[in-house]
Write a protein that holds these residues in place. Sequence first.
Motif, PDB file in Angstrom:
ATOM      1  N   PRO A  36       0.821  -1.218   0.000  1.00 22.06           N
ATOM      2  CA  PRO A  36       0.000   0.000   0.000  1.00 22.06           C
ATOM      3  C   PRO A  36       0.857   1.272   0.000  1.00 22.06           C
ATOM      4  N   GLY A  37       0.489   2.207  -0.844  1.00 22.68           N
ATOM      5  CA  GLY A  37       1.199   3.480  -0.920  1.00 22.68           C
ATOM      6  C   GLY A  37       2.396   3.460  -1.848  1.00 22.68           C
ATOM      7  N   GLU A  38       2.732   2.300  -2.352  1.00 24.34           N
ATOM      8  CA  GLU A  38       3.908   2.202  -3.217  1.00 24.34           C
ATOM      9  C   GLU A  38       3.589   2.711  -4.628  1.00 24.34           C
ATOM     10  N   VAL A  39       4.574   3.346  -5.261  1.00 22.97           N
ATOM     11  CA  VAL A  39       4.454   3.755  -6.661  1.00 22.97           C
ATOM     12  C   VAL A  39       5.485   2.951  -7.457  1.00 22.97           C
ATOM     13  N   VAL A  40       4.974   2.087  -8.309  1.00 20.22           N
ATOM     14  CA  VAL A  40       5.840   1.208  -9.098  1.00 20.22           C
ATOM     15  C   VAL A  40       5.737   1.619 -10.557  1.00 20.22           C
ATOM     16  N   VAL A  41       6.876   1.869 -11.183  1.00 19.01           N
ATOM     17  CA  VAL A  41       6.888   2.226 -12.598  1.00 19.01           C
ATOM     18  C   VAL A  41       7.473   1.067 -13.394  1.00 19.01           C
ATOM     19  N   ILE A  42       6.776   0.709 -14.460  1.00 16.59           N
ATOM     20  CA  ILE A  42       7.227  -0.376 -15.332  1.00 16.59           C
ATOM     21  C   ILE A  42       7.734   0.218 -16.634  1.00 16.59           C
ATOM     22  N   ILE A  43       8.971  -0.128 -16.973  1.00 18.54           N
ATOM     23  CA  ILE A  43       9.554   0.338 -18.229  1.00 18.54           C
ATOM     24  C   ILE A  43       9.973  -0.876 -19.062  1.00 18.54           C
ATOM     25  N   GLY A  44      10.157  -0.643 -20.350  1.00 23.55           N
ATOM     26  CA  GLY A  44      10.577  -1.730 -21.225  1.00 23.55           C
ATOM     27  C   GLY A  44      10.209  -1.406 -22.661  1.00 23.55           C
ATOM     28  N   ALA A  45      10.805  -2.123 -23.586  1.00 29.64           N
ATOM     29  CA  ALA A  45      10.588  -1.880 -25.005  1.00 29.64           C
ATOM     30  C   ALA A  45       9.150  -2.188 -25.398  1.00 29.64           C
ATOM     31  N   SER A  46       8.740  -1.660 -26.520  1.00 26.49           N
ATOM     32  CA  SER A  46       7.435  -1.965 -27.084  1.00 26.49           C
ATOM     33  C   SER A  46       7.346  -3.469 -27.349  1.00 26.49           C
ATOM     34  N   GLY A  47       6.219  -4.065 -26.952  1.00 27.22           N
ATOM     35  CA  GLY A  47       6.023  -5.497 -27.171  1.00 27.22           C
ATOM     36  C   GLY A  47       6.600  -6.393 -26.095  1.00 27.22           C
ATOM     37  N   SER A  48       7.163  -5.794 -25.029  1.00 27.48           N
ATOM     38  CA  SER A  48       7.803  -6.609 -23.986  1.00 27.48           C
ATOM     39  C   SER A  48       6.794  -7.209 -22.989  1.00 27.48           C
ATOM     40  N   GLY A  49       5.533  -6.742 -23.039  1.00 30.30           N
ATOM     41  CA  GLY A  49       4.517  -7.337 -22.168  1.00 30.30           C
ATOM     42  C   GLY A  49       4.030  -6.439 -21.047  1.00 30.30           C
ATOM     43  N   LYS A  50       4.372  -5.152 -21.101  1.00 30.32           N
ATOM     44  CA  LYS A  50       4.002  -4.223 -20.026  1.00 30.32           C
ATOM     45  C   LYS A  50       2.483  -4.083 -19.892  1.00 30.32           C
ATOM     46  N   SER A  51       1.821  -3.837 -21.029  1.00 32.49           N
ATOM     47  CA  SER A  51       0.358  -3.684 -20.973  1.00 32.49           C
ATOM     48  C   SER A  51      -0.295  -4.981 -20.522  1.00 32.49           C
ATOM     49  N   THR A  52       0.168  -6.072 -21.054  1.00 30.83           N
ATOM     50  CA  THR A  52      -0.416  -7.363 -20.687  1.00 30.83           C
ATOM     51  C   THR A  52      -0.275  -7.590 -19.185  1.00 30.83           C
ATOM     52  N   LEU A  53       0.876  -7.247 -18.657  1.00 26.97           N
ATOM     53  CA  LEU A  53       1.094  -7.445 -17.218  1.00 26.97           C
ATOM     54  C   LEU A  53       0.072  -6.658 -16.398  1.00 26.97           C
ATOM     55  N   ILE A  54      -0.074  -5.371 -16.683  1.00 26.97           N
ATOM     56  CA  ILE A  54      -0.996  -4.627 -15.823  1.00 26.97           C
ATOM     57  C   ILE A  54      -2.455  -4.965 -16.128  1.00 26.97           C
ATOM     58  N   ARG A  55      -2.743  -5.367 -17.351  1.00 28.44           N
ATOM     59  CA  ARG A  55      -4.128  -5.763 -17.661  1.00 28.44           C
ATOM     60  C   ARG A  55      -4.504  -7.073 -16.956  1.00 28.44           C
ATOM     61  N   CYS A  56      -3.512  -7.913 -16.663  1.00 28.32           N
ATOM     62  CA  CYS A  56      -3.793  -9.130 -15.884  1.00 28.32           C
ATOM     63  C   CYS A  56      -4.228  -8.774 -14.461  1.00 28.32           C
ATOM     64  N   VAL A 215       9.025  10.035  -9.255  1.00 33.04           N
ATOM     65  CA  VAL A 215       7.900   9.567  -8.426  1.00 33.04           C
ATOM     66  C   VAL A 215       7.988   8.107  -7.982  1.00 33.04           C
ATOM     67  N   ALA A 216       8.773   7.313  -8.694  1.00 36.34           N
ATOM     68  CA  ALA A 216       8.739   5.874  -8.406  1.00 36.34           C
ATOM     69  C   ALA A 216       9.436   5.540  -7.094  1.00 36.34           C
ATOM     70  N   ASP A 217       8.837   4.619  -6.352  1.00 34.61           N
ATOM     71  CA  ASP A 217       9.562   3.993  -5.250  1.00 34.61           C
ATOM     72  C   ASP A 217      10.425   2.868  -5.816  1.00 34.61           C
ATOM     73  N   ARG A 218       9.907   2.280  -6.888  1.00 29.46           N
ATOM     74  CA  ARG A 218      10.598   1.132  -7.481  1.00 29.46           C
ATOM     75  C   ARG A 218      10.350   1.154  -8.978  1.00 29.46           C
ATOM     76  N   VAL A 219      11.379   0.847  -9.747  1.00 33.49           N
ATOM     77  CA  VAL A 219      11.239   0.759 -11.203  1.00 33.49           C
ATOM     78  C   VAL A 219      11.505  -0.688 -11.610  1.00 33.49           C
ATOM     79  N   ILE A 220      10.634  -1.180 -12.473  1.00 27.33           N
ATOM     80  CA  ILE A 220      10.778  -2.550 -12.970  1.00 27.33           C
ATOM     81  C   ILE A 220      11.085  -2.486 -14.454  1.00 27.33           C
TER      82      ILE A 220
END
Length: 253
Positions: A36-56, A215-220
Motif C-alpha cells: 500500500p502506498g507504493e508507486v511502481v513504474v514499469i519500463i521496457g521496449a514496445s512489445g515486452s509485455g508491459k500492458s499485458t502485465l498490468i491488464r492481468c 515519483v517511483a519507489d521502485r522501477v521494474i
Amino acid sequence: MTQNANSTAPIVRMERVNKHFGSLHVLKEIDLTVTPGEVVVIIGASGSGKSTLIRCINGLEEFQGGQIEVDGNELLPNGKSGRALQRIRTEVGMVFQQFNLFPHLSVLDNVILAPMKVRGWSRADALETAERLLARVGISDQARKYPSQLSGGQQQRVALARALAMEPRLMLFDEPTSALDPEMIGEVLDAMRELAREGMTMIIVTHEMGFAREVADRVIYIHKGEIAEQAPPEQIFDQPTDERTRSFLARVL
Ligand code: ADP
Ligand code: MG
C-alpha cells in the motif's frame, strides 16, 4: 468488502504468472508484490509485455498459470475468477493511453456514471464527489462540456477523475501520456504526481523516464515478458546491474 485489516498486507501479489497468446509466451514467471502506498513504474521496449502485465492485474487479460491476488481477492488462471473479478474491477482504477471517455456524455456525467451504477451512490453524492475531483485535476470549468470539446490533456485528466470517483485502492496507468501532444504531458504528469504524494498505490507503465525517476519507489524493467531487473529509480537509472537494462536505457535516455 474484503479490505485487508492489515494495511501492510500487499495490495498486489503475483506469483509465477505466465501468459500466452497462442504460441507466444508473453509473460514468463512474473513475481511482483506491491504494498500500500507504493508507486511502481514499469519500463521496457514496445512489445515486452508491459500492458499485458498490468491488464492481468484487473482481469482484462486471462493468464494461464500462477496466482494473482489483488487486495485479498484471488484471480484464478484461465478466466475462472468469478466474483473476485467483479470486486477487483470496482477496487482498481485504470487510465489508458486512449482516454476512453464516453463521447455522448458530458464530463460530469462521465465521472458520476460508475459511482451511481456500480457503487449505488445517489446522484447528489456522486455529483459532489465529481465536482471535488474535477477541481483537484484542474478542470472544474469544463464540467458541462463533452469530451470532443476538450484537449487531450484535459480529456486524460477527466479519465483520471473518473477512475478516482470509484475510490480505488489501486490505480493502474498504461502509458497515460503517450497519445498527448508534448505541451499537454506535463499537466497529466502533475496530476499523477499529486496523487502519488497523497499516498495512492500506483502501477504506471510509462516512457517518461524523468517522471519515473522522480515519483517511483521502485522501477521494474521488463524484457521479453520477464522481469529483468527491479530497483529504486536511482539504482536502475544510474547503476543498472543487468546488461539488458543498460542497453535499453542507453537507447531511450
Ligand atoms: P507492451 O505493452 O510492452 O508494448 P504488450 O503487452 O502490449 O506489450 O504485448 C506483448 C506481446 O503480446 C506483443 O508481442 C504483442 O504483439 C502481443 N499481444 C498483445 N496483445 C495481444 C493479443 N490480444 N493477441 C495476440 N497477441 C497479443
Ligand atoms: Mg503497451
